[in-house]
Design an enzyme around this catalytic site. Sequence first.
Site, short mmCIF file in Angstrom:
data_model
loop_
_atom_site.label_atom_id
_atom_site.label_comp_id
_atom_site.label_asym_id
_atom_site.label_seq_id
_atom_site.Cartn_x
_atom_site.Cartn_y
_atom_site.Cartn_z
N GLU A 174 40.47 22.27 58.74
CA GLU A 174 41.33 21.77 57.56
C GLU A 174 42.93 21.89 57.76
O GLU A 174 43.82 22.52 57.16
CB GLU A 174 41.16 22.24 56.21
N GLU A 216 31.28 21.51 56.01
CA GLU A 216 31.49 22.37 54.75
C GLU A 216 31.21 21.30 53.76
O GLU A 216 31.47 20.05 53.54
CB GLU A 216 32.90 22.75 54.49
#
Length: 478
Positions: free
Chosen positions: A170, A378
């Site tokens: 991220e 995720e």
Amino acid sequence: MEHKKLVPFPEDFLWGSASAAYQVEGAMEEDGKGLSVWDEFVKIPGKTFKETTGEVAVDHYHRYKEDVQLMAEQGLKAYRFSVAWSRVIPDGHGEVNEAGLQFYENLIDELLAHNIEPIVTLYHWDIPQALQDKYKGWESRQVIEDFTRYSTILFERFNGKVNYWVTLNEQNVFTSHGYMMGSHPPGVKDPKRFYEANHIANLANASVIKAFRELEIKGKIGPSFAYGPTYALDSKPENQLAADNNETFNAHFWMDVYVFGKYPKLAMKWLEENNLAPTIEEGDYALLAEGKPDFMGLNYYRSSTVEHNPLDGVSEGKMNTTGEKGSTEAGGVPGLYKGTDNPFVEKTNWDWDIDPTGLRIGMRRIDSRYELPILITENGLGEYDTLEEDGSIHDTYRIDYLKAHVKAIQETISDGVEVLGYCTWSYTDLLSWLNGYQKRYGFVYVDREENDEKELKRYKKDSYHWYKKVIENNGVTD
Ligand code: BGP
């Protein structure tokens, strides 16, 4: 698009789960580990929920065998975890700490012994503090070389044992929180510095992938990107434009660089107009072009909905880190978009939209634009859980959430999108960066509270047993 018959999940689909070093390991200074920016940042009063830290976290460093045992019993096929750079190279660029490398080797061997595929994240936000002090971490181009050296050490050590590598976790989140919102280390609120640091992180990402190719390391490599599709509030053209802006500035702005080696034209034009464009040096685009990943890692939690935001409109919002439903205040970028409420979806207690169809839409968008396989790195639900007296945890809401998302994945596969695997967030409960320990995600409950570690005992939640069956039946959820 409704399918008469859903295509089954591929036979080798990776049913997995995930974690990150700082959120689980603890053992902050053990066996020669250096400090990371998170070890220091959490000491600043008011930065985290109830001043929680990962000093002990859920003690995975000492209990990894017990945790892997639970995974094995559940039949887990893949486990995604991150390596703490400061465990392997305490000061980030100097001597290698063999004890740190050994810990990860032991973990990998333990996983392999139980037929669990390790998915290794090179960077999940914990740059060594020494590099922050020395040259301001991601703000200096020196980090490109240091990060590549560190990654190469891992590639060479674990070549043949690890088949899936995740570069940066991220990047959009750690750079925007770190340099724009000031809520992650180094706590800076400066858009110019944000775009500069982000560009350097792009170069570091590409440099690591280039090294991976040159060294002919076995397996696949790619970034993990936090993405959920943006919807317009309604069909008002101004709101559609806002949604378009949001996709360009918050999604294509990263994924285009990963895959095409360049920033979206529209975004660069806007950045130049606003004196925010990053410094591009000679050779940057050539390097970026060599960083094309093998897959797009996708972290999906929620979709977002936006509407038109005038030039004198809102900017900074407020995050809900307390779990008091409704305490979020939407933010935006004047002239581009602003967040708004989606009346069609339920929300969690942390105000995150629950939207399984959003996962399907998001994957289809990634597939159309980038034509890469997707690895879901995720996805999960952060909620309060209750440990009953008999040691059970009835997390039906989590099962509902995961079940709906698994179904959406199957629909997406049926649409023709290639999906390599699904890692839920998270395996055990763990520290949520800004939300303490009460926002739980795991299949395995860890008995600790914000400021009371208790005995850190592990308990299987109902979702643990549910996922075991999903894996056994290759995606059949009930
Ligand atoms: C992602 C991070 C994870 C994890 C997750 C849940 O952004 O990669 O590390 O924390 O989000 O978020 P939170 O802990 O804020 O609920």
